[in-house]
Design an enzyme around this catalytic site. Structure first.
Site, mmCIF file in Angstrom:
data_model
loop_
_atom_site.group_PDB
_atom_site.id
_atom_site.type_symbol
_atom_site.label_atom_id
_atom_site.label_comp_id
_atom_site.label_asym_id
_atom_site.label_seq_id
_atom_site.Cartn_x
_atom_site.Cartn_y
_atom_site.Cartn_z
ATOM 1 N N LYS A 24 -7.841 41.700 -72.243
ATOM 2 C CA LYS A 24 -8.172 40.617 -71.435
ATOM 3 C C LYS A 24 -8.244 39.397 -72.449
ATOM 4 O O LYS A 24 -8.804 39.378 -73.698
ATOM 5 C CB LYS A 24 -9.638 40.846 -71.037
ATOM 6 C CG LYS A 24 -9.872 41.701 -69.728
ATOM 7 C CD LYS A 24 -11.240 42.156 -69.540
ATOM 8 C CE LYS A 24 -11.192 42.604 -68.152
ATOM 9 N NZ LYS A 24 -11.300 44.004 -67.994
ATOM 10 N N ASP A 30 -11.798 52.547 -62.435
ATOM 11 C CA ASP A 30 -12.710 52.004 -63.433
ATOM 12 C C ASP A 30 -14.253 51.942 -63.194
ATOM 13 O O ASP A 30 -14.807 51.161 -62.316
ATOM 14 C CB ASP A 30 -12.225 50.538 -63.560
ATOM 15 C CG ASP A 30 -12.476 49.711 -64.719
ATOM 16 O OD1 ASP A 30 -13.484 50.183 -65.354
ATOM 17 O OD2 ASP A 30 -12.205 48.456 -64.772
ATOM 18 N N ASP A 72 -11.050 49.639 -71.948
ATOM 19 C CA ASP A 72 -11.157 48.201 -71.842
ATOM 20 C C ASP A 72 -12.470 47.528 -72.632
ATOM 21 O O ASP A 72 -11.889 46.976 -73.583
ATOM 22 C CB ASP A 72 -11.423 48.176 -70.335
ATOM 23 C CG ASP A 72 -11.386 46.574 -69.891
ATOM 24 O OD1 ASP A 72 -11.362 45.688 -70.470
ATOM 25 O OD2 ASP A 72 -11.446 46.120 -68.430
ATOM 26 N N GLU A 80 -10.558 54.596 -66.141
ATOM 27 C CA GLU A 80 -10.913 53.553 -67.070
ATOM 28 C C GLU A 80 -12.270 53.515 -67.468
ATOM 29 O O GLU A 80 -13.182 53.405 -66.584
ATOM 30 C CB GLU A 80 -10.389 52.384 -66.312
ATOM 31 C CG GLU A 80 -10.496 50.993 -67.055
ATOM 32 C CD GLU A 80 -9.596 49.840 -66.640
ATOM 33 O OE1 GLU A 80 -8.626 50.129 -65.931
ATOM 34 O OE2 GLU A 80 -9.912 48.648 -67.187
ATOM 35 N N LYS A 135 -13.312 49.767 -58.402
ATOM 36 C CA LYS A 135 -14.656 49.819 -58.985
ATOM 37 C C LYS A 135 -15.535 50.956 -58.816
ATOM 38 O O LYS A 135 -16.101 51.146 -57.226
ATOM 39 C CB LYS A 135 -15.330 48.558 -58.602
ATOM 40 C CG LYS A 135 -14.685 47.249 -58.978
ATOM 41 C CD LYS A 135 -14.377 47.270 -60.365
ATOM 42 C CE LYS A 135 -13.141 46.510 -61.066
ATOM 43 N NZ LYS A 135 -13.129 46.701 -62.595
HETATM 44 MG MG MG Z 1 -11.456 47.290 -66.725
#
Ligand code: MG
Length: 368
Positions: free
Chosen positions: A265, A193, A241, A218, A165
């Protein structure tokens, strides 16, 4: 077969690590998950789950899921739950947008279809490729040395793919990426990401600074245009994403060559029915996928496993075992991680049995 009743339950899922933090200081400590039960006149009940990553990650929030399920449920009572396209058309007619609200209901109908057919959802989605699914571990945002220590710890548990992250101060993010890559082996996969957290110039600075590092970038920025500018600048592989949330966006981004991998997702796109459409198109387009959800417990993990395991291995970049991140189990029978991998259940439906004492009393019940 007809839907006779729909119930929704609320379950708190505390995070094992305490707090999960991503771009811009956003964080969650206890996930607010919603489980739905769809009853039928055949005596079969299907289960689904939706769990937003807090209220400020995507345009989705837990109370909204439950309110929306209350709006959709009357439109589904009397419908044949095994006719998934009809179910989705009904939901899209009854409520415009709000894909995450529809996800748990769609998931529960797949569970019913599998139970009625005597087949696993993975089989219905195409069948299982290979023995298991390689998982990634999401690494909460911390100072660089602490993230490197956490990655080393999860690597010792068998994980070989890691998603850091980042999406904060670019200089610290560069240090995070370098510190973590240094503790990995060459075959390990590292993703940074940013979860939309970088401005375009910050993203380009980071991308330049890690040109010699084996890392994927990402969702660097908030908008598609910004991400495309970063993509055209960097020599690193790019994952999109948050902004790839439906088939049309996938077609557009693929046409622009905007990414190498998408993060698919289930609830972001509205459930397994729509996720399968996107999965199959991505395979045809030659785009690999991280297959997961915003968050969830055992039922979401079972659905992820079914979708991921039925995806050809070359296009299965990664997946997530959310049930290992939280301290509460909401169902029995869900896939369990072993050495950084999991496998989809071969039992009919999603292969899970909710723990009713964990779900408690339904917050909402709609009957025909
Ligand atoms: Mg992501």
């Amino acid at each position: 077969m007809k839907v006779t009743a729909i119930r929704a339950y609320q379950v708190d899922l505390p995070l094992r690590e305490g707090t999960y933090t991503w771009a811009g200081g956003k964080s969650v400590s206890t996930f607010d998950s919603t489980v739905v039960a769809v009853d039928t006149d055949a005596g079969v009940t299907g289960y689904g789950e939706v769990c937003p990553l807090g209220p400020n990650y995507l345009p989705a929030y837990a109370e909204g899921a439950r309110t929306g399920i209350g709006v959709l449920a009357p439109a589904l009572v009397g419908v044949d739950p095994t006719e998934l396209a009809v179910v989705n058309a009904r939901m899209d007619f009854a409520l415009r947008g709000h894909p995450y609200v529809k996800s748990a209901l769609d998931m529960a109908c797949w569970d019913i279809l599998g139970k009625v057919a005597g087949q696993s959802v993975a089989t219905l989605l195409g069948g299982c490729f290979g023995e298991g699914i390689a998982l990634y571990r999401a690494i909460t945002q911390l100072p660089p040395d602490e993230m490197a220590r956490n990655v080393a710890g999860y690597r010792a548990q068998g994980y070989t793919r890691f998603q850091l992250k980042v999406g904060n101060d670019p200089d610290t993010d560069i240090a995070r990426i370098r510190a973590v890559r240094a503790v990995l082996e060459p075959a390990d996969v590292l993703v940074a990401d940013a979860n939309t957290g970088w401005t375009q110039h910050a993203a380009i600075r980071v991308a330049d600074a890690v040109r010699d590092v084996d890392v994927y970038i990402e969702q660097p920025c908030a908008t598609y245009e910004q991400c495309l500018a970063v993509r055209r600048h960097t020599n690193r592989p790019v994952v999109l994403d948050e902004i790839v949330d439906d088939l049309n966006m996938l077609v557009r981004a693929a046409g622009d060559g905007a990414m190498d991998v998408i993060n698919l997702k289930i609830s972001k796109v509205g459930g397994l029915t729509k996720a399968r459409q996107m999965r199959d198109l991505a395979v045809a387009l030659g785009i690999a996928m991280t297959i997961e959800d915003t968050w969830g417990g055992d039922i979401v993990t079972a659905a992820i496993a079914a979708l991921a395991h039925s995806t050809p291995e070359a296009f299965r970049f990664s997946a997530t075992d959310f049930n290992s991140y939280v301290t509460v189990s909401n169902a029995e029978g869900a896939p369990q991680r072993v050495n950084g991998r999991m496998a989809s259940s071969r039992a009919p439906g999603l292969g899970v049995t909710p723990r009713m004492h964990v779900l408690g009393k339904p917050l909402l019940e709609v009957k025909g």
